[in-house]
Scaffold this motif. Structure first.
Motif, PDB file in Angstrom:
ATOM      1  N   LYS A  81       0.840  -1.202   0.000  1.00 25.43           N
ATOM      2  CA  LYS A  81       0.000   0.000   0.000  1.00 25.43           C
ATOM      3  C   LYS A  81       0.879   1.257   0.000  1.00 25.43           C
ATOM      4  CE  LYS A  81      -3.701  -0.176   2.477  1.00 25.43           C
ATOM      5  NZ  LYS A  81      -4.595  -0.186   3.664  1.00 25.43           N
ATOM      6  N   VAL A  82       1.984   1.202   0.733  1.00 27.10           N
ATOM      7  CA  VAL A  82       2.921   2.328   0.761  1.00 27.10           C
ATOM      8  C   VAL A  82       3.445   2.605  -0.642  1.00 27.10           C
ATOM      9  CG1 VAL A  82       5.182   3.091   1.582  1.00 27.10           C
ATOM     10  CG2 VAL A  82       3.602   1.969   3.161  1.00 27.10           C
ATOM     11  N   VAL A  83       3.839   1.545  -1.339  1.00 25.34           N
ATOM     12  CA  VAL A  83       4.362   1.695  -2.698  1.00 25.34           C
ATOM     13  C   VAL A  83       3.275   2.190  -3.643  1.00 25.34           C
ATOM     14  CG1 VAL A  83       5.416   0.479  -4.647  1.00 25.34           C
ATOM     15  CG2 VAL A  83       6.098  -0.092  -2.321  1.00 25.34           C
ATOM     16  N   LEU A  84       2.065   1.641  -3.484  1.00 21.52           N
ATOM     17  CA  LEU A  84       0.957   2.058  -4.343  1.00 21.52           C
ATOM     18  C   LEU A  84       0.673   3.554  -4.202  1.00 21.52           C
ATOM     19  CD1 LEU A  84      -1.896  -0.616  -4.329  1.00 21.52           C
ATOM     20  CD2 LEU A  84      -0.664   0.295  -6.293  1.00 21.52           C
ATOM     21  N   GLU A 125      -7.786   6.879   1.636  1.00 18.27           N
ATOM     22  CA  GLU A 125      -7.947   5.559   2.248  1.00 18.27           C
ATOM     23  C   GLU A 125      -9.247   5.556   3.032  1.00 18.27           C
ATOM     24  OE1 GLU A 125      -5.387   2.461   5.064  1.00 18.27           O
ATOM     25  OE2 GLU A 125      -4.409   4.191   4.097  1.00 18.27           O
ATOM     26  N   ASN A 126     -10.135   4.608   2.723  1.00 19.06           N
ATOM     27  CA  ASN A 126     -11.424   4.580   3.403  1.00 19.06           C
ATOM     28  C   ASN A 126     -11.329   3.837   4.739  1.00 19.06           C
ATOM     29  OD1 ASN A 126     -11.588   1.801   2.849  1.00 19.06           O
ATOM     30  ND2 ASN A 126     -12.877   2.091   1.047  1.00 19.06           N
ATOM     31  N   GLU A 127     -12.456   3.716   5.425  1.00 19.91           N
ATOM     32  CA  GLU A 127     -12.455   3.125   6.767  1.00 19.91           C
ATOM     33  C   GLU A 127     -12.101   1.646   6.766  1.00 19.91           C
ATOM     34  OE1 GLU A 127     -17.313   2.398   6.870  1.00 19.91           O
ATOM     35  OE2 GLU A 127     -16.408   3.962   8.106  1.00 19.91           O
ATOM     36  N   ASP A 128     -12.233   0.986   5.593  1.00 20.98           N
ATOM     37  CA  ASP A 128     -11.858  -0.429   5.491  1.00 20.98           C
ATOM     38  C   ASP A 128     -10.387  -0.615   5.148  1.00 20.98           C
ATOM     39  OD1 ASP A 128     -14.474  -1.359   6.026  1.00 20.98           O
ATOM     40  OD2 ASP A 128     -15.055  -0.974   3.944  1.00 20.98           O
ATOM     41  N   GLY A 129      -9.673   0.493   4.929  1.00 26.03           N
ATOM     42  CA  GLY A 129      -8.264   0.402   4.566  1.00 26.03           C
ATOM     43  C   GLY A 129      -8.034   0.270   3.076  1.00 26.03           C
ATOM     44  N   ASP A 130      -9.106   0.340   2.276  1.00 25.65           N
ATOM     45  CA  ASP A 130      -8.978   0.269   0.821  1.00 25.65           C
ATOM     46  C   ASP A 130      -8.706   1.667   0.271  1.00 25.65           C
ATOM     47  OD1 ASP A 130      -9.672  -2.450   1.020  1.00 25.65           O
ATOM     48  OD2 ASP A 130     -11.806  -1.945   0.946  1.00 25.65           O
ATOM     49  N   LEU A 189     -11.707   1.598  -6.985  1.00 22.13           N
ATOM     50  CA  LEU A 189     -11.418   1.104  -5.645  1.00 22.13           C
ATOM     51  C   LEU A 189     -10.303   0.072  -5.738  1.00 22.13           C
ATOM     52  CD1 LEU A 189     -12.363   1.157  -2.631  1.00 22.13           C
ATOM     53  CD2 LEU A 189     -13.794  -0.822  -3.183  1.00 22.13           C
ATOM     54  N   LEU A 190      -9.249   0.252  -4.931  1.00 20.17           N
ATOM     55  CA  LEU A 190      -8.141  -0.694  -4.879  1.00 20.17           C
ATOM     56  C   LEU A 190      -8.186  -1.412  -3.538  1.00 20.17           C
ATOM     57  CD1 LEU A 190      -7.264   1.104  -7.256  1.00 20.17           C
ATOM     58  CD2 LEU A 190      -4.921   0.983  -6.412  1.00 20.17           C
ATOM     59  N   ILE A 191      -8.298  -2.737  -3.589  1.00 21.28           N
ATOM     60  CA  ILE A 191      -8.402  -3.540  -2.375  1.00 21.28           C
ATOM     61  C   ILE A 191      -7.182  -4.450  -2.274  1.00 21.28           C
ATOM     62  CG2 ILE A 191      -9.784  -5.246  -1.136  1.00 21.28           C
ATOM     63  CD1 ILE A 191     -12.199  -4.305  -2.815  1.00 21.28           C
ATOM     64  N   LEU A 192      -6.430  -4.313  -1.193  1.00 20.39           N
ATOM     65  CA  LEU A 192      -5.253  -5.144  -0.960  1.00 20.39           C
ATOM     66  C   LEU A 192      -5.578  -6.146   0.125  1.00 20.39           C
ATOM     67  CD1 LEU A 192      -4.137  -2.203  -1.911  1.00 20.39           C
ATOM     68  CD2 LEU A 192      -1.943  -3.161  -1.260  1.00 20.39           C
ATOM     69  N   GLU A 239      -7.063  -6.122  -5.929  1.00 16.66           N
ATOM     70  CA  GLU A 239      -8.298  -6.104  -6.711  1.00 16.66           C
ATOM     71  C   GLU A 239      -8.625  -4.657  -7.064  1.00 16.66           C
ATOM     72  OE1 GLU A 239     -12.966  -7.601  -6.608  1.00 16.66           O
ATOM     73  OE2 GLU A 239     -11.737  -7.728  -4.798  1.00 16.66           O
ATOM     74  N   ILE A 240      -8.873  -4.410  -8.345  1.00 19.71           N
ATOM     75  CA  ILE A 240      -9.240  -3.083  -8.818  1.00 19.71           C
ATOM     76  C   ILE A 240     -10.674  -3.147  -9.326  1.00 19.71           C
ATOM     77  CG2 ILE A 240      -8.692  -1.182 -10.371  1.00 19.71           C
ATOM     78  CD1 ILE A 240      -5.883  -2.271 -10.627  1.00 19.71           C
ATOM     79  N   MET A 241     -11.498  -2.226  -8.863  1.00 16.38           N
ATOM     80  CA  MET A 241     -12.896  -2.171  -9.296  1.00 16.38           C
ATOM     81  C   MET A 241     -13.249  -0.736  -9.647  1.00 16.38           C
ATOM     82  SD  MET A 241     -14.568  -4.412  -6.189  1.00 16.38           S
ATOM     83  CE  MET A 241     -16.227  -4.077  -6.762  1.00 16.38           C
TER      84      MET A 241
END
Length: 210
Positions: free
Chosen positions: A57-60, A73-78, A89-92, A100-102
């Motif tokens: 996530k740091v690199v992203l 960064e949302n409350e879910d960390g995405d 939305l990027l989900i790690l 996952e990219i949506m």
């Protein structure tokens, strides 16, 4: 503008390296200068106590800053990002090495318009066959509509040597999926119109009288 020093150039390169790439450099020091290796080790040490998904996530975030892509960064960390005016939305996941990219629902068809719903389904099948982004449709009962969004997974492992460029390419491919669906729906609508006109032209009222 003054030219960057060699150290500044190295810093620019290393700041976008993932933990895996930095570890590879440290494990294979051949061809690198002692100063570059020292900087690589220092960067690697920054990730020492981080879970893989947090390190990525740091690199992203650094990559997104490089390409001028706003994010939060949302409350879910995405990561919610904006690329070329479209929200993604990027989900790690902490359980695997995929991002996952949506994109969000970007097209809808009224369920009462059965022809439009059928065209959208056919267009989605076309996009999924011809492209490398997966388009998924769903039923929105609240608004009595069928909607669609696109999704894909990208791997974050050492074999991805330029995550910034790879991320840009994958995000751009979403727009290719959009274009395929829009074009296919126009084509299907024109084809249906032509078929209706053919049936009208063949109706008994328009047949020549013998």
């Amino acid at each position: 503008m003054a030219a960057k020093s060699r150290k500044e150039e190295w810093e620019s390169v290393l700041r976008l390296k993932s933990r895996y790439e930095l570890q590879y450099i440290v494990d294979h020091p051949e061809g690198y200068t002692p100063e570059f290796l020292k900087m690589a080790k220092e960067k690697l040490a920054e990730f020492a106590d981080m879970p893989d998904n947090e390190a990525m996530k740091v690199v992203l975030k650094k990559c997104l800053e490089e390409i001028g892509c706003p994010y939060k960064e949302n409350e879910d960390g995405d990561l919610e990002i904006w690329f070329q005016g479209t929200q993604f939305l990027l989900i790690l996941s902490p359980d695997n090495h995929y991002i996952e990219i949506m994109d969000y629902c970007w097209i809808k068809a009224d369920l009462d318009d059965t022809e439009e719903v059928d065209r959208l389904k056919q267009a989605i099948n076309k996009a999924n066959t011809d492209g490398d982004i997966t388009t998924v449709y769903f039923i929105d009962e609240k608004y009595n509509a069928m909607g669609a969004y696109c999704t894909t997974n990208i791997l974050y492992r050492p074999m991805i040597l330029d995550i910034k460029k790879y991320l840009q390419i994958r995000l751009s491919n979403f727009f290719l999926a959009h274009d395929i669906i829009h074009a296919e729906m126009v084509l299907l609508k024109e084809r249906a119109s032509q078929q209706k006109q053919t049936l009208i032209d063949m109706s008994p009222d328009k047949l020549p009288v013998c």
